[in-house]
Scaffold this motif. Sequence first.
Motif, mmCIF file in Angstrom:
data_model
loop_
_atom_site.group_PDB
_atom_site.id
_atom_site.type_symbol
_atom_site.label_atom_id
_atom_site.label_comp_id
_atom_site.label_asym_id
_atom_site.label_seq_id
_atom_site.Cartn_x
_atom_site.Cartn_y
_atom_site.Cartn_z
ATOM 1 N N PHE A 20 0.842 -1.197 0.000
ATOM 2 C CA PHE A 20 0.000 0.000 0.000
ATOM 3 C C PHE A 20 0.882 1.254 0.000
ATOM 4 C CE2 PHE A 20 -4.567 0.914 0.826
ATOM 5 C CZ PHE A 20 -4.515 2.289 0.733
ATOM 6 N N ASP A 21 1.881 1.264 0.878
ATOM 7 C CA ASP A 21 2.775 2.414 0.963
ATOM 8 C C ASP A 21 3.556 2.615 -0.331
ATOM 9 O OD1 ASP A 21 1.898 2.817 3.523
ATOM 10 O OD2 ASP A 21 3.708 2.039 4.499
ATOM 11 N N GLU A 22 3.998 1.519 -0.939
ATOM 12 C CA GLU A 22 4.760 1.632 -2.184
ATOM 13 C C GLU A 22 3.930 2.271 -3.286
ATOM 14 O OE1 GLU A 22 6.733 -1.203 -5.656
ATOM 15 O OE2 GLU A 22 5.960 -2.102 -3.817
ATOM 16 N N ILE A 23 2.686 1.847 -3.423
ATOM 17 C CA ILE A 23 1.823 2.395 -4.472
ATOM 18 C C ILE A 23 1.565 3.873 -4.243
ATOM 19 C CG2 ILE A 23 -0.516 2.292 -5.419
ATOM 20 C CD1 ILE A 23 -0.386 -0.769 -4.997
ATOM 21 N N LEU A 24 1.298 4.263 -3.006
ATOM 22 C CA LEU A 24 1.078 5.679 -2.709
ATOM 23 C C LEU A 24 2.366 6.491 -2.876
ATOM 24 C CD1 LEU A 24 -1.278 5.581 0.407
ATOM 25 C CD2 LEU A 24 -1.883 6.021 -1.967
ATOM 26 N N ARG A 25 3.493 5.911 -2.494
ATOM 27 C CA ARG A 25 4.768 6.619 -2.599
ATOM 28 C C ARG A 25 5.090 6.953 -4.061
ATOM 29 N NH1 ARG A 25 7.483 3.152 -0.163
ATOM 30 N NH2 ARG A 25 8.486 2.090 -1.902
ATOM 31 N N VAL A 26 4.850 6.015 -4.951
ATOM 32 C CA VAL A 26 5.158 6.245 -6.359
ATOM 33 C C VAL A 26 4.080 7.091 -7.044
ATOM 34 C CG1 VAL A 26 5.461 5.130 -8.611
ATOM 35 C CG2 VAL A 26 6.518 4.138 -6.563
ATOM 36 N N ASN A 27 2.825 6.724 -6.861
ATOM 37 C CA ASN A 27 1.741 7.325 -7.640
ATOM 38 C C ASN A 27 1.297 8.691 -7.144
ATOM 39 O OD1 ASN A 27 1.883 4.884 -8.942
ATOM 40 N ND2 ASN A 27 -0.168 4.201 -8.392
ATOM 41 N N VAL A 28 1.546 8.975 -5.872
ATOM 42 C CA VAL A 28 1.102 10.262 -5.317
ATOM 43 C C VAL A 28 2.298 11.104 -4.895
ATOM 44 C CG1 VAL A 28 -0.400 11.418 -3.665
ATOM 45 C CG2 VAL A 28 -1.011 9.136 -4.502
ATOM 46 N N ARG A 29 3.050 10.606 -3.914
ATOM 47 C CA ARG A 29 4.178 11.413 -3.441
ATOM 48 C C ARG A 29 5.202 11.636 -4.540
ATOM 49 N NH1 ARG A 29 8.669 9.227 0.456
ATOM 50 N NH2 ARG A 29 9.678 9.030 -1.576
#
Length: 257
Positions: free
Chosen positions: A119-128
Motif C-alpha cells: 500500500f505504501d509503495e503504491i502511494l509513494r510512487v503514484n502520489v508522493r
Amino acid sequence: MDTVRQGGLGTYDLAGKVAVVAGGSGAIGGATARRLAAAGATVVVGCRKEDDRIRKLVADLPGHGHWAAPLPVDDTEAIDHAASLVGQRHGAVHVLVNAAGTTRRIDHDDLDALDDDLFDEILRVNVRGVYSTIRAFRPLLVSGGDSVVVNVSSLSSETGKGSSIAYCASKAALDTMGKSLARVLAPEVRVIGVSPAAVDTGFVPGRSREAVLAQATRSPLRTVVDADDVAVSIMGVITQLRLTTGSVVLVDGGWHL
C-alpha cells in the motif's frame, strides 16, 4: 490589482519548448515522448535508469537535442538532481508529463494480500512521487512562463474499480492533489489530469489482454485504448486546452457512462 492576461491564446506551439516526461520508459510515457518530439519539443525522457531500450527511444525521437535523465520518482534526492541537470542545460521547462506509476493486481476482497508495505509503495510512487517531481521542477516551470503539467491518472479514481484498492486510492488522491496544485501554480502553470480506462499495455502484472478487450467491448465506443491514444489526448490537453486547469479529462471510450 493583480495583472489579468489577455485571452485569445490560440494553440500552444511546442516548437522550441522543453518537455520532461517522468516515466518515459513506460508505454504511455514513451508514446508521449514521441508525440512531443514530433511536435517540435526538446524531450527529456525521465527513467529509473538509462539502458539500451531508453537510449534507442531517445535516438529514434524525431528532431534533435533529446536526452535521458535518471528520474526515479520514489527517490526525492534523485528527482531534485534531475531537475538541477535540466535547469543547467535548458534553464526552463514548458511541459511536465507525470506518466510514472506502479500497481499490482490484487482482488479487492483480499485485504490481507494488500499489506502495508505494498500500500505504501503504491502511494509513494503514484502520489508522493508526482508531488515531489512537480515540486522539484516548479521553478523551471514558472520560468517557462506559460507551462503545463499533465498527470496521467486513471478512471479507477472515479469508479473505485481497478487493479487494487490502493491503486484506486492513489489515483483519487492524485486528482485531488492536481486541483490543489492547479490553484497554487496558476497563472504561470496549468495542471491537468488525463484518465484512461484499461490501456492495452503490460502495465498491470497479471492482467491479460483478453481482460482489456472485454472491458472495451462493454464500453459505448467499443474501442481498445492503446498507449498512443492516451499520448494523443495528452497532446490535446497541452496544445488545445489553454484555459483549462485543475480538471481531469477522461479517455475511456465512454466506460464511465
